[in-house]
Scaffold this motif. Sequence first.
Motif, mmCIF file in Angstrom:
data_model
loop_
_atom_site.group_PDB
_atom_site.id
_atom_site.type_symbol
_atom_site.label_atom_id
_atom_site.label_comp_id
_atom_site.label_asym_id
_atom_site.label_seq_id
_atom_site.Cartn_x
_atom_site.Cartn_y
_atom_site.Cartn_z
ATOM 1 N N TYR A 167 48.752 -6.857 29.313
ATOM 2 C CA TYR A 167 48.144 -6.580 30.609
ATOM 3 C C TYR A 167 46.818 -7.306 30.785
ATOM 4 C CZ TYR A 167 51.083 -2.411 29.775
ATOM 5 O OH TYR A 167 52.100 -1.560 29.446
ATOM 6 N N ARG A 171 48.317 -9.861 36.257
ATOM 7 C CA ARG A 171 49.690 -9.885 36.739
ATOM 8 C C ARG A 171 50.338 -11.257 36.621
ATOM 9 N NH1 ARG A 171 49.883 -12.158 41.736
ATOM 10 N NH2 ARG A 171 51.973 -11.306 42.103
ATOM 11 N N SER A 172 49.549 -12.323 36.748
ATOM 12 C CA SER A 172 50.131 -13.668 36.740
ATOM 13 C C SER A 172 50.873 -13.962 35.440
ATOM 14 C CB SER A 172 49.055 -14.726 36.977
ATOM 15 O OG SER A 172 48.105 -14.721 35.916
ATOM 16 N N TRP A 174 52.706 -11.982 33.866
ATOM 17 C CA TRP A 174 53.991 -11.290 33.854
ATOM 18 C C TRP A 174 54.986 -11.963 34.790
ATOM 19 C CZ3 TRP A 174 55.456 -6.845 31.060
ATOM 20 C CH2 TRP A 174 54.457 -6.401 30.172
ATOM 21 N N GLN A 175 54.547 -13.029 35.412
ATOM 22 C CA GLN A 175 55.454 -13.776 36.268
ATOM 23 C C GLN A 175 56.402 -14.595 35.395
ATOM 24 O OE1 GLN A 175 52.929 -16.043 38.857
ATOM 25 N NE2 GLN A 175 52.449 -14.296 40.161
ATOM 26 N N ASP A 191 48.890 -3.487 39.653
ATOM 27 C CA ASP A 191 49.373 -4.807 40.048
ATOM 28 C C ASP A 191 50.334 -5.385 39.017
ATOM 29 O OD1 ASP A 191 47.370 -5.139 38.142
ATOM 30 O OD2 ASP A 191 46.616 -7.002 39.027
ATOM 31 N N VAL A 192 50.095 -5.091 37.737
ATOM 32 C CA VAL A 192 51.011 -5.550 36.694
ATOM 33 C C VAL A 192 52.348 -4.823 36.813
ATOM 34 C CG1 VAL A 192 51.409 -5.630 34.194
ATOM 35 C CG2 VAL A 192 49.166 -6.234 35.120
ATOM 36 N N GLU A 195 54.327 -6.296 39.566
ATOM 37 C CA GLU A 195 54.848 -7.609 39.189
ATOM 38 C C GLU A 195 56.110 -7.449 38.345
ATOM 39 O OE1 GLU A 195 55.314 -11.390 39.570
ATOM 40 O OE2 GLU A 195 53.507 -10.456 40.401
ATOM 41 N N THR A 198 58.900 -6.759 40.656
ATOM 42 C CA THR A 198 59.286 -7.976 41.357
ATOM 43 C C THR A 198 60.199 -8.845 40.506
ATOM 44 O OG1 THR A 198 57.193 -7.964 42.584
ATOM 45 C CG2 THR A 198 58.395 -10.046 42.499
ATOM 46 N N ARG A 199 59.917 -8.919 39.204
ATOM 47 C CA ARG A 199 60.734 -9.760 38.320
ATOM 48 C C ARG A 199 62.178 -9.259 38.210
ATOM 49 N NH1 ARG A 199 58.995 -13.755 39.367
ATOM 50 N NH2 ARG A 199 57.450 -12.739 40.663
#
Length: 475
Positions: A167, A171-172, A174-175, A191-192, A195, A198-199
Amino acid sequence: MNLSALDSLSFSEKLEAVQLLEELERRKKTNRLSQYQPYPKQRDFHRAGARYRERLFMAGNQLGKTLSGAAEAAMHLTGQYPEWWDGYRFSGPVVMLAGSESYELTRDGVQRLLIGPPMNPEDWGTGYVPKKAILATTKRSGVSGALDSVSVRHVSGGVSTLLFKAYEQGRSKWQANTVNFVWFDEEPPQDVYFEGITRTNATGGLITVTFTPLKGMSEVVRRYTKPGDDPGAVDRNVTQMTIDDALHYTPEERAKIIASYPAHEREARTKGIPALGSGRIFPVTEESIKVAPFEIPKHWVQIGGMDFGWDHPTAGAALAWDRDADVIYVTKVYRQREATPVVHAAALKAWGLWLPWAWPHDGNNDTAAGKNLATQYKAQGLNLLPEKATFEDGSNSVEAGVMDMLDRMITGRWKVFSTCPEWFEEFLLYHRKDGKIVKEMDDVISASRYALMMKRFAKVKQDAAAWKFTDRKVV
């Protein structure tokens, strides 16, 4: 094999027996997944995966939440599901993200349980991913012993991919391309967390979270425990595990562990209940105020309290007062949202038509229907007191009511029947933020407070025959 049988063997036979035992031990050590036998609460967590996309396993410290997360993650990576498994099954290889607060914590927690001791590569394969299933690993630079990815053989013949994350990088980090499964060990920032969701959107994959809720009523905890009207809540599940559910502790060990924690952390660290720290309004234990139900003595007086609502629930609480000992007992509670006074009154009248009801100041407010709420409830035959709830001096301070309740709890003069789960749910979450009482999830508590304020109007229970009705009004 016993010693007498071993003595009867030749040297070569003894050597063969020793080698066999060593091989059995090696196989056991390198196939930990086959030995996993979950406790009932862990099994509940796994089972929920067959129905819910998002799952939270909220448990106390050292109770087995991370271990459960690792065992399930290994099953999905390898496709090696045990016969008892009734959770979700992926039909083929998966891409998985797993991590914790920092890369060091990810290494020492998630990686260690999945792969093995991070500083001893020769022992990789002694975690929940069997040694034979580990095809390749890549190291993370800058963090000693930490892995970046693992390729895992799946029973279908394909290959799963495990990516370790943290963490701390935001968040980036975890993209990634679409994934099938995300495991957050320890509570992630909001935010994490999003994300991670979203994945998995393209695959309809699963999200699992395992942690002890030491950060209190965070947005991630609230997402599961207080979703409100969020339509996505139907696809979420929370499993809560307490120290009493961990069968590896004896009663004596449980008592010592509980006593070792500061009072304001005990429920989070041993029961998986969100910690509210110094902001908690009632910093007393649930056990100190909970009592088994009993028949109320005839000479005790009783009163009900109501808190009106629509979006937030309408609530009711019945109090019995032992005036000799000056002890208040919460005996019954009611809570329901988005229903009319007709529905609420019907439920509360079942507690006794004679029961007097205290109500808040907003009961006098006009409504779209033209009549204020107090008038509507009276019209349904509920025995509301003539005036809104106040103390004897005419004041109605929330702080004064809360402090009266707390003082009674501390001195043993406030008790709650164990058959009032809604009351205890609110009790554990009732807290302050920036010094102010948070007016959320406090409906039953507020109803209790109104009844306490008006206890001077409490009555001894009367026979139903003493009450008559005319056009829904008590006369």
